[in-house]
Scaffold this motif. Structure first.
Motif, short mmCIF file in Angstrom:
data_model
loop_
_atom_site.label_atom_id
_atom_site.label_comp_id
_atom_site.label_asym_id
_atom_site.label_seq_id
_atom_site.Cartn_x
_atom_site.Cartn_y
_atom_site.Cartn_z
N ALA A 112 47.16 57.30 12.55
CA ALA A 112 46.41 57.24 13.81
C ALA A 112 45.97 58.64 14.24
N GLU A 113 46.88 59.58 14.14
CA GLU A 113 46.57 60.97 14.52
C GLU A 113 45.48 61.55 13.62
N GLU A 114 45.57 61.26 12.32
CA GLU A 114 44.57 61.76 11.37
C GLU A 114 43.19 61.17 11.70
N PHE A 115 43.11 59.87 11.94
CA PHE A 115 41.84 59.21 12.21
C PHE A 115 41.22 59.72 13.52
N ILE A 116 42.05 59.88 14.54
CA ILE A 116 41.54 60.39 15.82
C ILE A 116 41.02 61.81 15.64
N TRP A 119 37.70 61.60 13.77
CA TRP A 119 36.68 61.07 14.68
C TRP A 119 36.24 62.17 15.67
N THR A 120 37.22 62.90 16.21
CA THR A 120 36.93 63.98 17.16
C THR A 120 36.13 65.09 16.49
N GLU A 121 36.49 65.42 15.27
CA GLU A 121 35.78 66.47 14.52
C GLU A 121 34.31 66.07 14.32
N PHE A 122 34.08 64.79 14.00
CA PHE A 122 32.71 64.30 13.85
C PHE A 122 31.96 64.42 15.18
N GLU A 123 32.59 63.97 16.26
CA GLU A 123 31.94 64.00 17.58
C GLU A 123 31.60 65.43 18.00
N ASP A 124 32.52 66.37 17.73
CA ASP A 124 32.29 67.77 18.11
C ASP A 124 31.17 68.40 17.29
N GLY A 125 31.05 67.97 16.04
CA GLY A 125 29.94 68.40 15.19
C GLY A 125 29.91 69.89 14.85
N LEU A 126 31.08 70.52 14.78
CA LEU A 126 31.12 71.97 14.57
C LEU A 126 31.39 72.39 13.13
N THR A 127 32.14 71.56 12.39
CA THR A 127 32.49 71.94 11.01
C THR A 127 31.34 71.58 10.06
#
Length: 200
Positions: A112-116, A119-127
């Motif tokens: 759950a922590e990995e998926f969140i 998902w957050t990394e995608f939303e932030d769009g920085l990497t």
């Protein structure tokens, strides 16, 4: 513990079946049938595998695959927000974060922590991975609309300027794909299936 994990994982797998019922505004290539979120996610995953060489930066393809496969799961609760919606902001992060915590929370805590986090990394769009994943997410409906005589652009009277503004995010992940996309947008204007606001 292993049995408990399996039960939680199966519960999650059953829950995400609902993604197949979330209708998107865009339609399948050369079709009048709306795409659903599961089809969209699958297509982005295939595009990632096929187009990964065009990323401007070296990327972890598996991580990008995880991003494109889970990025819309939150829409089971939050619904699909049309990219060009003039009333509701497409960036619906607060409501979507609540959905992410509920749905991914069905999984064992480590997953759950990995998926969140993904998902957050995608939303932030920085990497670099998130930028490429977002490029895929913007590129697929562009290909669909150009194959459908304007598709949602024509249906919802979306002008060239708004399309260009939203689609230029493709450039953040891939210059070569953006060059292709920009030409496709220009061709769509020439064909009259995408109109500039001055032509409305």
């Amino acid at each position: 513990m292993q049995t408990d994990n399996l039960l939680r994982q199966v519960s999650f797998i059953k829950e995400i079946d609902k993604l197949k019922y979330i209708q998107r505004k865009t339609k399948l290539f050369n079709s009048d049938r709306n795409e659903n979120d599961a089809e969209h996610s699958w297509h982005l995953a295939m595009m990632t595998i096929v187009l990964a060489e065009h990323s401007d930066k070296p990327i972890d393809v598996l991580k990008v695959l995880k991003m494109v496969l889970i990025h819309d799961i939150v829409e089971i609760d939050a619904g699909d927000i049309f990219l060009y919606d003039s009333v509701i902001n497409h960036t619906n992060t607060d409501e979507e974060l609540i959905a992410a915590k509920r749905i991914f929370g069905l999984l064992p805590s480590e997953q759950a922590e990995e998926f969140i986090a993904i998902w957050t990394e995608f939303e932030d769009g920085l990497t670099d991975e998130a930028k490429f994943a977002k490029s895929m997410d913007r590129f697929e409906p562009l290909l669909q609309n150009s194959s459908n005589n304007g598709g949602t652009w024509a249906e919802f009277n979306v002008p060239y300027e708004k399309v260009y503004e939203k689609k230029k995010a493709i450039k953040e992940g891939s210059t070569s794909i953006w060059n292709y996309a920009e030409n496709l947008i220009d061709e769509s204007v020439k064909k009259g299936i995408l109109k500039k606001s001055t032509d409305q």
